[in-house]
Design a protein around this motif. Structure first.
Motif, PDB file in Angstrom:
ATOM      1  N   LEU A  22      -4.414 -67.310 -12.798  1.00  0.00           N
ATOM      2  CA  LEU A  22      -3.763 -66.606 -11.696  1.00  0.00           C
ATOM      3  C   LEU A  22      -2.864 -67.593 -10.961  1.00  0.00           C
ATOM      4  O   LEU A  22      -3.241 -68.155  -9.950  1.00  0.00           O
ATOM      5  N   PRO A  23      -1.646 -67.800 -11.462  1.00  0.00           N
ATOM      6  CA  PRO A  23      -0.785 -68.848 -10.921  1.00  0.00           C
ATOM      7  C   PRO A  23      -0.291 -68.536  -9.506  1.00  0.00           C
ATOM      8  O   PRO A  23      -0.212 -67.372  -9.102  1.00  0.00           O
ATOM      9  N   ASP A  24       0.041 -69.600  -8.753  1.00  0.00           N
ATOM     10  CA  ASP A  24       0.656 -69.474  -7.429  1.00  0.00           C
ATOM     11  C   ASP A  24       2.175 -69.575  -7.533  1.00  0.00           C
ATOM     12  O   ASP A  24       2.889 -69.194  -6.616  1.00  0.00           O
ATOM     13  N   SER A  25       2.638 -70.132  -8.643  1.00  0.00           N
ATOM     14  CA  SER A  25       4.070 -70.266  -8.857  1.00  0.00           C
ATOM     15  C   SER A  25       4.437 -69.590 -10.178  1.00  0.00           C
ATOM     16  O   SER A  25       3.823 -69.868 -11.210  1.00  0.00           O
ATOM     17  N   TYR A  26       5.428 -68.706 -10.108  1.00  0.00           N
ATOM     18  CA  TYR A  26       5.750 -67.874 -11.271  1.00  0.00           C
ATOM     19  C   TYR A  26       7.050 -67.129 -11.022  1.00  0.00           C
ATOM     20  O   TYR A  26       7.613 -67.186  -9.918  1.00  0.00           O
ATOM     21  N   GLY A  54       3.207 -69.158  -3.550  1.00  0.00           N
ATOM     22  CA  GLY A  54       3.003 -67.937  -2.778  1.00  0.00           C
ATOM     23  C   GLY A  54       4.223 -67.439  -2.017  1.00  0.00           C
ATOM     24  O   GLY A  54       4.189 -66.344  -1.458  1.00  0.00           O
ATOM     25  N   ASN A  55       5.307 -68.202  -2.001  1.00  0.00           N
ATOM     26  CA  ASN A  55       6.496 -67.775  -1.260  1.00  0.00           C
ATOM     27  C   ASN A  55       7.632 -67.397  -2.202  1.00  0.00           C
ATOM     28  O   ASN A  55       7.887 -68.106  -3.177  1.00  0.00           O
ATOM     29  N   VAL A  56       8.320 -66.285  -1.876  1.00  0.00           N
ATOM     30  CA  VAL A  56       9.503 -65.903  -2.640  1.00  0.00           C
ATOM     31  C   VAL A  56      10.631 -66.847  -2.257  1.00  0.00           C
ATOM     32  O   VAL A  56      11.060 -66.874  -1.106  1.00  0.00           O
ATOM     33  N   VAL A  57      11.100 -67.640  -3.210  1.00  0.00           N
ATOM     34  CA  VAL A  57      12.105 -68.653  -2.887  1.00  0.00           C
ATOM     35  C   VAL A  57      13.483 -68.323  -3.456  1.00  0.00           C
ATOM     36  O   VAL A  57      14.478 -68.936  -3.054  1.00  0.00           O
ATOM     37  N   ILE A 106       6.047 -69.275 -15.881  1.00  0.00           N
ATOM     38  CA  ILE A 106       5.159 -68.179 -16.260  1.00  0.00           C
ATOM     39  C   ILE A 106       5.782 -66.894 -15.745  1.00  0.00           C
ATOM     40  O   ILE A 106       6.246 -66.833 -14.605  1.00  0.00           O
ATOM     41  N   VAL A 107       5.806 -65.893 -16.594  1.00  0.00           N
ATOM     42  CA  VAL A 107       6.438 -64.627 -16.256  1.00  0.00           C
ATOM     43  C   VAL A 107       5.356 -63.602 -15.927  1.00  0.00           C
ATOM     44  O   VAL A 107       4.328 -63.539 -16.595  1.00  0.00           O
TER      45      VAL A 107
END
Length: 311
Positions: A22-26, A54-57, A106-107
DNA sequence: TCTCCTCGAGATCT
DNA sequence: CTCGAGGAGA
């Protein structure tokens, strides 16, 4: 899907792997296309958002001109018109920018194999390279996490998690909602101390009646379910069979896989029978009729009557 | 009766 | 992938 691929000669040899982490960055992706089959249909919108810790960048969105008229069914579904794609780039021009954005991340997507297969085939055709990113599928997560639910469409998840949804299926809007569902299920797994690897890997083996244990210890002895044995045939409309069996045992009843002398109720699913049936009756139905004629205490009831009995 | 296997069909994406 | 029916064999 595998069968179709073999039949049509498509084997996506270098496809990425399904992940149970369960990635935090993807990167969350979604495509709009002119139809369901990558062999015959084409991409008309590429969308993605990048999430880091966790943030939309970052966000990516581009319409794509398929080079032919879009069916009105697709326009109604997505809101994407022929006018809108008229000035858009072809997939050959749009794809490299999209791939740069997605990079090696990761998609994540809902039924993401759909999008990945389209991307894979378009990469092969336009750029002579595969699309090999590993992926997490929110539909698969939902199936593993909530096996008692019959449906796992994005729409169903949003309803389940209490989110209002958009009418049009545009890539970025669907992506935002998919991300919400991912984060919801990720928290659900962590808050409940679920071992994500084993839960997301388990394949749902056949549930047999004896595997269903009551979740309560006190029973209402006046319930029509108390001490009665229920058997189901056919597909239930309102819930999957395991959920119905759970209701039975929680009301003090028992469940059986097959009809026999100990059966008290045979519940007929309102949905279609899937197995072989002659004269529209399953083998269980016919056996129950026979037993009833020979004097057994067995009633054949419809799914609706079953729910009525619960009250 | 039970356990294991095969088969058909639905689900999900547009 | 999943779910349900039904058949083979213990």
């Amino acid at each position: 899907m595998i069968g179709d691929e073999l039949l049509s000669g498509i084997v996506r040899e270098y496809k990425g792997q399904h992940l149970t982490i369960l990635p935090d960055s993807y990167v969350v992706i979604d495509l709009e296309t002119t139809g369901l089959d990558p062999q015959w249909n084409d991409i008309i919108e590429l969308g993605a958002i990048r999430v880091e810790k966790g943030n939309v960048v970052d966000k990516f969105s581009s319409l794509v001109n398929p080079g032919y008229i879009i069916d009105s069914f697709i326009t109604d579904l997505t809101g994407i018109t022929n006018e809108m794609v008229a000035s858009a780039p072809s997939i050959k021009d749009a794809l490299p920018k999209y791939l740069d954005f997605v990079n090696e991340s990761i998609v994540i997507g809902h039924n993401v194999n759909f999008d990945i297969n389209f991307l894979y085939d378009n990469c092969m055709n336009s750029l002579k390279r595969p699309f090999s990113n590993d992926y997490v599928d929110t539909m698969r997560m939902s199936r593993k996490l909530f096996p008692q639910e019959r449906h796992h469409r994005l729409h169903d998840l949003l309803t389940r998690f209490g989110v209002k949804q958009n009418v049009e299926h545009r890539a970025l809007a669907d992506i935002e909602q998919t991300n919400y569902c991912y984060l919801y299920m990720k928290s659900y797994i962590q808050d409940n101390g679920i071992d994500s690897v084993s839960v997301l890997n388990r394949h749902h083996s056949h549930i047999s009646a004896k595997d269903i244990k009551a979740t309560v210890t006190e029973f209402d002895e006046s319930s029509p379910f108390y001490d009665k044995t229920f058997v189901f045939t056919g597909t239930l409309e309102r819930m999957i069979r395991a959920a119905a069996m759970q209701l039975v045992v929680d009301h003090g009843g028992n469940c059986g896989d097959g009809v026999n002398k100990t059966t008290n109720f045979l519940v007929l699913g309102n949905g279609d029978f899937r197995g072989t049936k002659k004269d529209g009756k399953s083998a269980k139905y016919k056996k129950a009729e026979q037993l009833k004629l020979s004097g057994c205490d067995i009633e054949i009831i419809s799914e609706n009557v079953f729910y009525d009995m619960l009250e």
